[in-house]
Write a protein that holds these residues in place. Structure first.
Motif, PDB file in Angstrom:
ATOM      1  N   GLN A  56      39.264  11.550  24.835  1.00 36.87           N
ATOM      2  CA  GLN A  56      38.930  13.268  24.984  1.00 36.87           C
ATOM      3  C   GLN A  56      37.981  13.824  23.360  1.00 36.87           C
ATOM      4  OE1 GLN A  56      42.071  15.954  25.014  1.00 36.87           O
ATOM      5  NE2 GLN A  56      41.316  16.393  22.650  1.00 36.87           N
ATOM      6  N   GLU A  91      26.052  13.585  17.141  1.00 32.58           N
ATOM      7  CA  GLU A  91      26.880  13.316  17.581  1.00 32.58           C
ATOM      8  C   GLU A  91      27.097  12.421  19.162  1.00 32.58           C
ATOM      9  OE1 GLU A  91      28.985  15.924  16.755  1.00 32.58           O
ATOM     10  OE2 GLU A  91      27.471  17.502  15.964  1.00 32.58           O
ATOM     11  N   LYS A 122      39.855  15.244  29.390  1.00 26.73           N
ATOM     12  CA  LYS A 122      39.706  16.269  29.036  1.00 26.73           C
ATOM     13  C   LYS A 122      39.068  15.906  28.147  1.00 26.73           C
ATOM     14  CE  LYS A 122      43.699  18.609  29.891  1.00 26.73           C
ATOM     15  NZ  LYS A 122      44.983  18.463  29.157  1.00 26.73           N
ATOM     16  N   GLN A 152      39.862  16.260  11.676  1.00 30.50           N
ATOM     17  CA  GLN A 152      39.012  15.159  11.414  1.00 30.50           C
ATOM     18  C   GLN A 152      39.094  14.157  10.091  1.00 30.50           C
ATOM     19  OE1 GLN A 152      35.244  14.978  13.261  1.00 30.50           O
ATOM     20  NE2 GLN A 152      36.508  15.732  15.240  1.00 30.50           N
ATOM     21  N   SER A 222      52.852  22.675  21.831  1.00 33.95           N
ATOM     22  CA  SER A 222      52.096  21.195  22.000  1.00 33.95           C
ATOM     23  C   SER A 222      53.061  19.997  22.286  1.00 33.95           C
ATOM     24  CB  SER A 222      51.538  20.447  20.307  1.00 33.95           C
ATOM     25  OG  SER A 222      51.184  19.396  20.508  1.00 33.95           O
ATOM     26  N   HIS A 224      52.435  16.474  22.274  1.00 38.11           N
ATOM     27  CA  HIS A 224      52.400  15.468  22.200  1.00 38.11           C
ATOM     28  C   HIS A 224      52.782  14.972  20.220  1.00 38.11           C
ATOM     29  CE1 HIS A 224      50.175  13.572  25.699  1.00 38.11           C
ATOM     30  NE2 HIS A 224      49.894  15.445  25.263  1.00 38.11           N
ATOM     31  N   LYS A 234      48.126  11.511  14.811  1.00 38.54           N
ATOM     32  CA  LYS A 234      47.513  12.717  13.839  1.00 38.54           C
ATOM     33  C   LYS A 234      48.425  12.969  12.627  1.00 38.54           C
ATOM     34  CE  LYS A 234      48.283  16.704  16.219  1.00 38.54           C
ATOM     35  NZ  LYS A 234      48.425  17.439  17.138  1.00 38.54           N
TER      36      LYS A 234
HETATM   37  N1  3HC Z   1      40.638  21.360  24.337  1.00 35.70           N
HETATM   38  C1  3HC Z   1      40.932  20.591  25.395  1.00 35.70           C
HETATM   39  N2  3HC Z   1      42.247  20.172  25.210  1.00 35.70           N
HETATM   40  C2  3HC Z   1      43.533  20.840  24.581  1.00 35.70           C
HETATM   41  C3  3HC Z   1      42.860  20.536  23.366  1.00 35.70           C
HETATM   42  C4  3HC Z   1      41.109  21.350  23.058  1.00 35.70           C
HETATM   43  N3  3HC Z   1      40.855  22.085  21.888  1.00 35.70           N
HETATM   44  N4  3HC Z   1      43.611  21.102  22.407  1.00 35.70           N
HETATM   45  C5  3HC Z   1      44.861  20.157  23.506  1.00 35.70           C
HETATM   46  N5  3HC Z   1      43.871  20.216  24.274  1.00 35.70           N
HETATM   47  C6  3HC Z   1      44.829  20.076  25.355  1.00 35.70           C
HETATM   48  C7  3HC Z   1      45.465  18.190  24.976  1.00 35.70           C
HETATM   49  O1  3HC Z   1      44.538  16.813  25.008  1.00 35.70           O
HETATM   50  C8  3HC Z   1      46.600  17.419  25.418  1.00 35.70           C
HETATM   51  O2  3HC Z   1      46.429  17.254  26.930  1.00 35.70           O
HETATM   52  P1  3HC Z   1      46.271  15.729  27.605  1.00 35.70           P
HETATM   53  O3  3HC Z   1      47.933  16.125  27.216  1.00 35.70           O
HETATM   54  O4  3HC Z   1      45.948  15.747  29.186  1.00 35.70           O
HETATM   55  O5  3HC Z   1      45.488  15.297  26.881  1.00 35.70           O
HETATM   56  C9  3HC Z   1      47.325  19.627  25.741  1.00 35.70           C
HETATM   57  O6  3HC Z   1      46.463  20.057  25.447  1.00 35.70           O
HETATM   58  C10 3HC Z   1      47.929  19.587  25.009  1.00 35.70           C
HETATM   59  O7  3HC Z   1      48.372  19.462  23.210  1.00 35.70           O
HETATM   60  P2  3HC Z   1      48.398  18.616  22.303  1.00 35.70           P
HETATM   61  O8  3HC Z   1      48.595  19.380  21.048  1.00 35.70           O
HETATM   62  O9  3HC Z   1      49.950  18.260  22.678  1.00 35.70           O
HETATM   63  O10 3HC Z   1      47.874  17.351  22.359  1.00 35.70           O
HETATM   64  P3  3HC Z   1      46.893  16.642  21.123  1.00 35.70           P
HETATM   65  O11 3HC Z   1      48.801  16.442  20.054  1.00 35.70           O
HETATM   66  O12 3HC Z   1      46.318  15.459  21.034  1.00 35.70           O
HETATM   67  O13 3HC Z   1      46.425  17.897  20.388  1.00 35.70           O
HETATM   68  C11 3HC Z   1      43.942  18.058  19.713  1.00 35.70           C
HETATM   69  C12 3HC Z   1      45.449  18.222  20.607  1.00 35.70           C
HETATM   70  C13 3HC Z   1      44.500  18.696  17.952  1.00 35.70           C
HETATM   71  C14 3HC Z   1      42.651  18.559  19.719  1.00 35.70           C
HETATM   72  C15 3HC Z   1      43.983  16.105  18.836  1.00 35.70           C
HETATM   73  O14 3HC Z   1      44.204  15.209  20.286  1.00 35.70           O
HETATM   74  C16 3HC Z   1      43.398  15.440  17.876  1.00 35.70           C
HETATM   75  O15 3HC Z   1      43.567  15.898  17.145  1.00 35.70           O
HETATM   76  N6  3HC Z   1      42.211  15.328  18.596  1.00 35.70           N
HETATM   77  C17 3HC Z   1      41.158  14.511  17.848  1.00 35.70           C
HETATM   78  C18 3HC Z   1      40.055  15.349  17.454  1.00 35.70           C
HETATM   79  C19 3HC Z   1      39.571  15.748  18.045  1.00 35.70           C
HETATM   80  O16 3HC Z   1      39.125  15.415  20.008  1.00 35.70           O
HETATM   81  N7  3HC Z   1      38.485  16.780  18.170  1.00 35.70           N
HETATM   82  C20 3HC Z   1      37.181  17.047  19.170  1.00 35.70           C
HETATM   83  C21 3HC Z   1      36.682  18.038  18.331  1.00 35.70           C
HETATM   84  S1  3HC Z   1      35.383  18.376  18.974  1.00 35.70           S
HETATM   85  C22 3HC Z   1      34.723  17.058  18.289  1.00 35.70           C
HETATM   86  O17 3HC Z   1      34.726  16.574  17.211  1.00 35.70           O
HETATM   87  C23 3HC Z   1      32.759  17.232  18.101  1.00 35.70           C
HETATM   88  C24 3HC Z   1      32.296  17.509  16.415  1.00 35.70           C
HETATM   89  O18 3HC Z   1      30.994  17.745  16.998  1.00 35.70           O
HETATM   90  C25 3HC Z   1      32.197  19.386  16.557  1.00 35.70           C
END
Ligand code: 3HC
Length: 333
Positions: A56, A91, A122, A152, A222, A224, A234
Protein backbone atom coordinates in the motif's frame (compact mmCIF):
# COMPACT_ATOMS: atom_id res chain seq x y z
CA UNK A 1 1.73 -9.37 27.28
CA UNK A 2 -0.03 -8.06 24.14
CA UNK A 3 -3.30 -9.28 25.54
CA UNK A 4 -5.47 -6.71 23.73
CA UNK A 5 -8.34 -8.37 21.93
CA UNK A 6 -8.28 -5.79 19.12
CA UNK A 7 -9.01 -7.23 15.71
CA UNK A 8 -5.89 -7.40 13.56
CA UNK A 9 -5.50 -9.43 10.41
CA UNK A 10 -8.67 -11.10 11.68
CA UNK A 11 -7.25 -12.31 15.03
CA UNK A 12 -6.56 -11.07 18.52
CA UNK A 13 -2.91 -10.47 19.40
CA UNK A 14 -1.57 -13.64 21.00
CA UNK A 15 0.25 -13.67 24.30
CA UNK A 16 3.76 -15.19 24.36
CA UNK A 17 2.42 -18.12 26.38
CA UNK A 18 -0.12 -18.97 23.67
CA UNK A 19 2.42 -18.98 20.84
CA UNK A 20 4.16 -21.97 19.27
CA UNK A 21 7.85 -22.25 20.19
CA UNK A 22 8.87 -20.85 16.78
CA UNK A 23 6.51 -17.89 17.01
CA UNK A 24 7.61 -17.16 20.57
CA UNK A 25 11.27 -17.08 19.51
CA UNK A 26 10.31 -14.80 16.64
CA UNK A 27 8.39 -12.44 18.95
CA UNK A 28 11.31 -12.40 21.39
CA UNK A 29 13.65 -11.37 18.59
CA UNK A 30 11.28 -8.49 17.77
CA UNK A 31 11.05 -7.52 21.44
CA UNK A 32 14.88 -7.40 21.62
CA UNK A 33 14.87 -4.98 18.66
CA UNK A 34 16.50 -7.42 16.21
CA UNK A 35 15.86 -6.97 12.51
CA UNK A 36 14.05 -9.73 10.64
CA UNK A 37 15.65 -10.51 7.28
CA UNK A 38 14.01 -12.14 4.21
CA UNK A 39 15.32 -15.67 4.80
CA UNK A 40 14.56 -15.69 8.54
CA UNK A 41 11.59 -17.54 9.97
CA UNK A 42 8.48 -15.36 10.18
CA UNK A 43 4.83 -16.22 10.91
CA UNK A 44 2.64 -16.24 7.77
CA UNK A 45 0.49 -13.42 9.18
CA UNK A 46 3.58 -11.22 9.76
CA UNK A 47 4.54 -11.74 6.12
CA UNK A 48 1.00 -11.01 4.89
CA UNK A 49 0.64 -7.92 7.03
CA UNK A 50 3.99 -6.56 5.82
CA UNK A 51 3.10 -7.21 2.18
CA UNK A 52 -0.18 -5.36 2.77
CA UNK A 53 1.46 -2.34 4.40
CA UNK A 54 4.56 -2.10 2.19
CA UNK A 55 2.47 -2.71 -0.95
CA UNK A 56 0.00 0.00 0.00
CA UNK A 57 2.88 2.31 0.79
CA UNK A 58 4.56 1.59 -2.59
CA UNK A 59 1.30 2.18 -4.46
CA UNK A 60 0.86 5.48 -2.58
CA UNK A 61 4.24 6.70 -3.78
CA UNK A 62 3.43 5.81 -7.38
CA UNK A 63 -0.15 7.13 -7.43
CA UNK A 64 1.13 10.17 -5.50
CA UNK A 65 3.04 11.28 -8.58
CA UNK A 66 -0.19 11.99 -10.44
CA UNK A 67 -1.57 15.06 -8.62
CA UNK A 68 1.85 16.74 -8.81
CA UNK A 69 2.73 15.58 -12.32
CA UNK A 70 -0.30 17.62 -13.31
CA UNK A 71 1.59 20.83 -12.44
CA UNK A 72 5.07 20.20 -13.89
CA UNK A 73 4.24 21.89 -17.18
CA UNK A 74 2.56 24.81 -15.38
CA UNK A 75 5.11 25.60 -12.64
CA UNK A 76 5.63 29.39 -12.48
CA UNK A 77 9.45 29.43 -12.89
CA UNK A 78 12.17 27.16 -14.28
CA UNK A 79 13.51 26.60 -10.74
CA UNK A 80 10.09 25.57 -9.43
CA UNK A 81 9.65 23.26 -12.43
CA UNK A 82 13.04 21.59 -11.82
CA UNK A 83 12.26 21.14 -8.11
CA UNK A 84 8.84 19.65 -8.79
CA UNK A 85 10.20 17.36 -11.48
CA UNK A 86 12.92 16.12 -9.10
CA UNK A 87 10.33 15.55 -6.42
CA UNK A 88 8.04 13.53 -8.68
CA UNK A 89 11.03 11.46 -9.82
CA UNK A 90 11.91 10.84 -6.16
CA UNK A 91 8.40 9.47 -5.56
CA UNK A 92 8.90 6.99 -8.41
CA UNK A 93 12.16 5.91 -6.76
CA UNK A 94 10.44 5.50 -3.39
CA UNK A 95 7.84 3.28 -5.01
CA UNK A 96 10.59 1.15 -6.53
CA UNK A 97 12.51 0.71 -3.24
CA UNK A 98 9.28 -0.33 -1.59
CA UNK A 99 8.24 -2.75 -4.33
CA UNK A 100 11.71 -4.32 -4.00
CA UNK A 101 11.24 -4.61 -0.21
CA UNK A 102 7.84 -6.28 -0.77
CA UNK A 103 9.34 -8.66 -3.34
CA UNK A 104 11.77 -9.98 -0.71
CA UNK A 105 8.66 -11.36 1.03
CA UNK A 106 7.83 -13.55 -1.95
CA UNK A 107 5.20 -11.47 -3.75
CA UNK A 108 5.84 -10.51 -7.37
CA UNK A 109 5.61 -6.97 -8.65
CA UNK A 110 3.09 -8.09 -11.26
CA UNK A 111 0.87 -9.42 -8.47
CA UNK A 112 1.19 -6.18 -6.51
CA UNK A 113 0.18 -4.12 -9.54
CA UNK A 114 -2.64 -6.56 -10.26
CA UNK A 115 -3.98 -6.04 -6.73
CA UNK A 116 -3.77 -2.25 -7.12
CA UNK A 117 -5.57 -2.31 -10.47
CA UNK A 118 -8.38 -4.55 -9.23
CA UNK A 119 -8.87 -2.54 -6.03
CA UNK A 120 -7.71 -5.39 -3.76
CA UNK A 121 -4.91 -3.21 -2.42
CA UNK A 122 -5.29 0.38 -1.34
CA UNK A 123 -3.16 3.49 -1.77
CA UNK A 124 -3.26 6.58 0.42
CA UNK A 125 -6.62 8.35 0.50
CA UNK A 126 -4.93 11.73 0.08
CA UNK A 127 -4.20 11.17 -3.61
CA UNK A 128 -7.89 11.02 -4.45
CA UNK A 129 -8.19 14.79 -4.03
CA UNK A 130 -7.58 17.18 -6.94
CA UNK A 131 -4.77 19.76 -7.14
CA UNK A 132 -6.56 22.85 -8.42
CA UNK A 133 -4.02 25.69 -8.18
CA UNK A 134 -0.24 26.17 -7.93
CA UNK A 135 -0.72 26.82 -4.19
CA UNK A 136 -1.77 23.17 -3.92
CA UNK A 137 1.82 22.21 -4.79
CA UNK A 138 2.87 24.17 -1.71
CA UNK A 139 0.16 22.60 0.46
CA UNK A 140 0.94 19.08 -0.78
CA UNK A 141 4.65 19.45 -0.01
CA UNK A 142 4.08 21.15 3.34
CA UNK A 143 1.15 19.07 4.62
CA UNK A 144 1.09 15.79 2.68
CA UNK A 145 4.84 15.21 2.71
CA UNK A 146 4.90 16.61 6.25
CA UNK A 147 2.34 13.99 7.33
CA UNK A 148 4.21 11.30 5.39
CA UNK A 149 7.46 12.15 7.24
CA UNK A 150 5.72 12.09 10.62
CA UNK A 151 4.57 8.56 9.82
CA UNK A 152 7.73 7.36 8.11
CA UNK A 153 10.56 8.55 10.36
CA UNK A 154 9.59 6.00 13.05
CA UNK A 155 9.33 3.33 10.34
CA UNK A 156 13.13 3.55 9.93
CA UNK A 157 13.12 1.42 13.10
CA UNK A 158 10.53 -1.06 11.87
CA UNK A 159 11.36 -4.73 12.49
CA UNK A 160 11.69 -5.86 8.86
CA UNK A 161 15.22 -5.06 7.64
CA UNK A 162 14.54 -4.29 3.94
CA UNK A 163 11.61 -2.01 4.83
CA UNK A 164 13.57 -0.17 7.55
CA UNK A 165 16.53 0.39 5.22
CA UNK A 166 14.30 1.65 2.37
CA UNK A 167 12.75 4.13 4.81
CA UNK A 168 16.12 5.73 5.66
CA UNK A 169 16.64 7.06 2.15
CA UNK A 170 12.97 7.81 1.61
CA UNK A 171 12.84 9.97 4.73
CA UNK A 172 15.85 12.04 3.63
CA UNK A 173 14.14 12.81 0.34
CA UNK A 174 10.72 13.41 1.91
CA UNK A 175 12.21 16.07 4.11
CA UNK A 176 13.43 17.91 0.98
CA UNK A 177 9.89 17.58 -0.39
CA UNK A 178 8.36 19.07 2.73
CA UNK A 179 10.75 22.00 2.59
CA UNK A 180 10.13 22.74 -1.08
CA UNK A 181 6.39 22.79 -0.31
CA UNK A 182 6.86 25.10 2.66
CA UNK A 183 9.04 27.36 0.49
CA UNK A 184 6.18 27.69 -2.01
CA UNK A 185 3.84 28.54 0.87
CA UNK A 186 6.26 31.21 2.15
CA UNK A 187 6.44 32.75 -1.32
CA UNK A 188 2.66 32.84 -1.65
CA UNK A 189 1.30 33.31 1.88
CA UNK A 190 3.99 35.48 3.47
CA UNK A 191 5.71 37.25 0.61
CA UNK A 192 2.98 37.14 -2.03
CA UNK A 193 0.18 39.55 -2.92
CA UNK A 194 -3.38 39.33 -1.54
CA UNK A 195 -4.54 36.98 -4.26
CA UNK A 196 -1.59 34.62 -3.69
CA UNK A 197 -2.27 34.69 0.06
CA UNK A 198 -5.91 33.83 -0.63
CA UNK A 199 -4.86 30.90 -2.86
CA UNK A 200 -2.53 29.59 -0.13
CA UNK A 201 -5.33 29.78 2.46
CA UNK A 202 -7.73 28.03 0.08
CA UNK A 203 -5.18 25.22 -0.47
CA UNK A 204 -4.75 24.82 3.31
CA UNK A 205 -8.55 24.74 3.74
CA UNK A 206 -8.90 21.92 1.22
CA UNK A 207 -5.86 19.84 2.29
CA UNK A 208 -6.04 20.10 6.09
CA UNK A 209 -8.56 17.37 6.88
CA UNK A 210 -7.49 15.00 4.06
CA UNK A 211 -3.94 15.29 5.49
CA UNK A 212 -5.20 14.32 8.95
CA UNK A 213 -6.91 11.31 7.34
CA UNK A 214 -3.56 10.08 6.00
CA UNK A 215 -2.76 8.71 9.47
CA UNK A 216 -5.63 6.24 9.21
CA UNK A 217 -8.80 5.78 11.25
CA UNK A 218 -8.90 6.71 14.93
CA UNK A 219 -7.23 4.15 17.18
CA UNK A 220 -10.54 2.67 18.30
CA UNK A 221 -11.34 1.81 14.65
CA UNK A 222 -7.87 0.73 13.54
CA UNK A 223 -7.96 -3.00 12.82
CA UNK A 224 -4.24 -3.60 12.31
CA UNK A 225 -2.54 -1.33 14.85
CA UNK A 226 -2.38 -3.71 17.83
CA UNK A 227 -0.79 -6.61 15.96
CA UNK A 228 1.35 -4.36 13.76
CA UNK A 229 2.74 -2.61 16.83
CA UNK A 230 3.38 -5.91 18.62
CA UNK A 231 5.41 -6.93 15.56
CA UNK A 232 6.99 -3.45 15.24
CA UNK A 233 5.65 -3.17 11.71
CA UNK A 234 4.15 0.05 13.00
CA UNK A 235 5.91 2.00 15.75
CA UNK A 236 3.08 4.37 16.80
CA UNK A 237 -0.70 4.42 16.74
CA UNK A 238 -2.58 6.46 14.15
CA UNK A 239 -3.82 8.98 16.74
CA UNK A 240 -0.36 9.48 18.27
CA UNK A 241 1.10 10.45 14.92
CA UNK A 242 -1.89 12.60 13.95
CA UNK A 243 -1.49 14.56 17.20
CA UNK A 244 2.25 15.03 16.60
CA UNK A 245 1.48 16.32 13.12
CA UNK A 246 -1.08 18.84 14.40
CA UNK A 247 1.31 20.04 17.11
CA UNK A 248 4.14 20.54 14.61
CA UNK A 249 2.01 22.13 11.87
CA UNK A 250 -0.08 24.72 13.75
CA UNK A 251 2.94 26.96 14.55
CA UNK A 252 4.04 26.68 10.91
CA UNK A 253 0.60 27.92 9.77
CA UNK A 254 0.89 30.82 12.25
CA UNK A 255 4.32 31.69 10.83
CA UNK A 256 2.76 31.75 7.35
CA UNK A 257 -0.12 33.96 8.56
CA UNK A 258 -2.65 31.28 7.61
CA UNK A 259 -5.58 29.92 9.65
CA UNK A 260 -6.13 26.23 10.24
CA UNK A 261 -9.77 25.60 9.21
CA UNK A 262 -10.82 24.31 12.63
CA UNK A 263 -12.89 26.47 15.00
CA UNK A 264 -12.20 24.08 17.87
CA UNK A 265 -8.43 24.19 17.59
CA UNK A 266 -6.88 25.37 20.86
CA UNK A 267 -3.80 24.79 22.98
CA UNK A 268 -4.39 22.49 25.93
CA UNK A 269 -2.16 23.55 28.85
CA UNK A 270 -2.78 20.29 30.67
CA UNK A 271 -1.80 17.90 27.88
CA UNK A 272 0.72 20.28 26.31
CA UNK A 273 -0.76 19.64 22.90
CA UNK A 274 -3.49 21.04 20.65
CA UNK A 275 -7.12 20.02 20.88
CA UNK A 276 -8.37 19.68 17.32
CA UNK A 277 -11.45 18.48 15.41
CA UNK A 278 -11.44 14.99 13.96
CA UNK A 279 -11.78 14.70 10.20
CA UNK A 280 -15.11 13.57 8.75
CA UNK A 281 -14.69 9.79 8.96
CA UNK A 282 -17.67 9.21 6.65
CA UNK A 283 -15.80 11.09 3.95
CA UNK A 284 -12.68 9.00 4.68
CA UNK A 285 -14.62 5.73 4.37
CA UNK A 286 -16.22 6.97 1.18
CA UNK A 287 -12.82 7.75 -0.36
CA UNK A 288 -11.55 4.30 0.69
CA UNK A 289 -14.61 2.74 -0.92
CA UNK A 290 -13.58 4.32 -4.24
CA UNK A 291 -15.93 7.32 -4.17
CA UNK A 292 -13.46 10.18 -3.64
CA UNK A 293 -13.27 13.04 -6.15
CA UNK A 294 -10.42 11.48 -8.18
CA UNK A 295 -10.44 7.72 -7.42
CA UNK A 296 -11.53 6.69 -10.92
CA UNK A 297 -9.17 9.12 -12.64
CA UNK A 298 -6.17 7.97 -10.58
CA UNK A 299 -6.78 4.26 -11.05
CA UNK A 300 -7.49 4.69 -14.77
CA UNK A 301 -4.19 6.59 -15.16
CA UNK A 302 -2.29 3.76 -13.44
CA UNK A 303 -4.01 1.05 -15.51
CA UNK A 304 -3.25 2.97 -18.71
CA UNK A 305 0.42 3.34 -17.69
CA UNK A 306 0.54 -0.42 -17.07
CA UNK A 307 -0.92 -1.33 -20.46
CA UNK A 308 1.13 1.34 -22.31
CA UNK A 309 4.27 -0.20 -20.77
CA UNK A 310 3.43 -3.76 -21.84
CA UNK A 311 5.72 -3.61 -24.90
CA UNK A 312 8.67 -2.54 -22.71
CA UNK A 313 8.13 -5.45 -20.30
CA UNK A 314 7.74 -7.90 -23.21
CA UNK A 315 10.89 -6.55 -24.90
CA UNK A 316 12.90 -6.89 -21.69
CA UNK A 317 11.66 -10.41 -21.08
CA UNK A 318 12.56 -11.39 -24.68
CA UNK A 319 16.03 -9.83 -24.24
CA UNK A 320 16.57 -11.68 -20.94
CA UNK A 321 15.44 -14.98 -22.51
CA UNK A 322 17.85 -14.45 -25.46
CA UNK A 323 20.73 -13.71 -23.09
CA UNK A 324 19.95 -16.78 -20.98
CA UNK A 325 19.77 -18.95 -24.12
CA UNK A 326 23.17 -17.67 -25.35
CA UNK A 327 24.73 -18.26 -21.95
CA UNK A 328 23.38 -21.83 -21.92
CA UNK A 329 24.77 -22.40 -25.44
CA UNK A 330 28.22 -21.09 -24.40
CA UNK A 331 28.23 -23.33 -21.33
CA UNK A 332 27.23 -26.35 -23.43
CA UNK A 333 30.26 -25.94 -25.76
N1 3HC B 1 -5.59 5.76 2.94
C1 3HC B 1 -6.02 4.57 2.46
N2 3HC B 1 -6.24 3.51 3.26
C2 3HC B 1 -6.04 3.67 4.58
C3 3HC B 1 -5.58 4.87 5.14
C4 3HC B 1 -5.37 5.95 4.26
N3 3HC B 1 -4.98 7.15 4.68
N4 3HC B 1 -5.48 4.72 6.47
C5 3HC B 1 -5.85 3.46 6.75
N5 3HC B 1 -6.19 2.84 5.62
C6 3HC B 1 -6.73 1.49 5.49
C7 3HC B 1 -5.73 0.44 5.93
O1 3HC B 1 -4.87 0.09 4.86
C8 3HC B 1 -6.65 -0.69 6.33
O2 3HC B 1 -7.20 -1.31 5.17
P1 3HC B 1 -6.72 -2.80 4.68
O3 3HC B 1 -6.99 -3.71 5.81
O4 3HC B 1 -7.56 -3.06 3.48
O5 3HC B 1 -5.26 -2.70 4.35
C9 3HC B 1 -7.81 0.04 6.96
O6 3HC B 1 -7.80 1.35 6.41
C10 3HC B 1 -7.76 0.11 8.47
O7 3HC B 1 -6.73 0.98 8.95
P2 3HC B 1 -5.63 0.54 10.03
O8 3HC B 1 -5.34 1.69 10.92
O9 3HC B 1 -6.03 -0.73 10.70
O10 3HC B 1 -4.42 0.24 9.04
P3 3HC B 1 -2.86 0.31 9.28
O11 3HC B 1 -2.51 -0.22 10.63
O12 3HC B 1 -2.20 -0.26 8.10
O13 3HC B 1 -2.54 1.90 9.35
C11 3HC B 1 -1.30 3.43 7.97
C12 3HC B 1 -2.63 2.72 8.19
C13 3HC B 1 -1.02 4.38 9.13
C14 3HC B 1 -1.38 4.24 6.66
C15 3HC B 1 -0.16 2.36 7.90
O14 3HC B 1 -0.47 1.38 6.93
C16 3HC B 1 1.19 2.90 7.59
O15 3HC B 1 1.85 3.48 8.45
N6 3HC B 1 1.66 2.68 6.33
C17 3HC B 1 2.98 3.05 5.89
C18 3HC B 1 3.02 4.46 5.41
C19 3HC B 1 2.18 4.70 4.18
O16 3HC B 1 1.61 3.84 3.56
N7 3HC B 1 2.10 5.97 3.78
C20 3HC B 1 1.38 6.39 2.63
C21 3HC B 1 1.37 7.88 2.68
S1 3HC B 1 1.66 8.67 1.22
C22 3HC B 1 3.27 8.62 0.83
O17 3HC B 1 4.05 8.06 1.52
C23 3HC B 1 3.71 9.30 -0.40
C24 3HC B 1 4.53 10.51 -0.06
O18 3HC B 1 5.35 10.80 -1.14
C25 3HC B 1 3.72 11.72 0.26
Amino acid sequence: MYAQSIRSTGKAVQSLEDMSAEDRQFQERINRGEKIEPKDYMPAAYRENLIRQIGQHAHSEIVGQLPEGNWISRAPTLERKANLLAKVQDEAGHGLYLYCAAETLGVSRDDLFGMLHTGKMKYSSIFNYPTLTWADMGAVGWLVDGAAIMNQVPLQNTSYGPYARAMVRICKEESFHQRQGFHIMIAMAKNGNDEQHRMAQDALNRFWYPSLMMFGPSDKDSVHSAQSMAWKIKMNTNDELRQKFVDATVPQAEFLGLSIPDDHLNWNEKTNQYNYSEPDWNEFNDVLAGNGPCNTERLDARKKAWSDGAWVREGMMAHAAKKAERKAERQAV
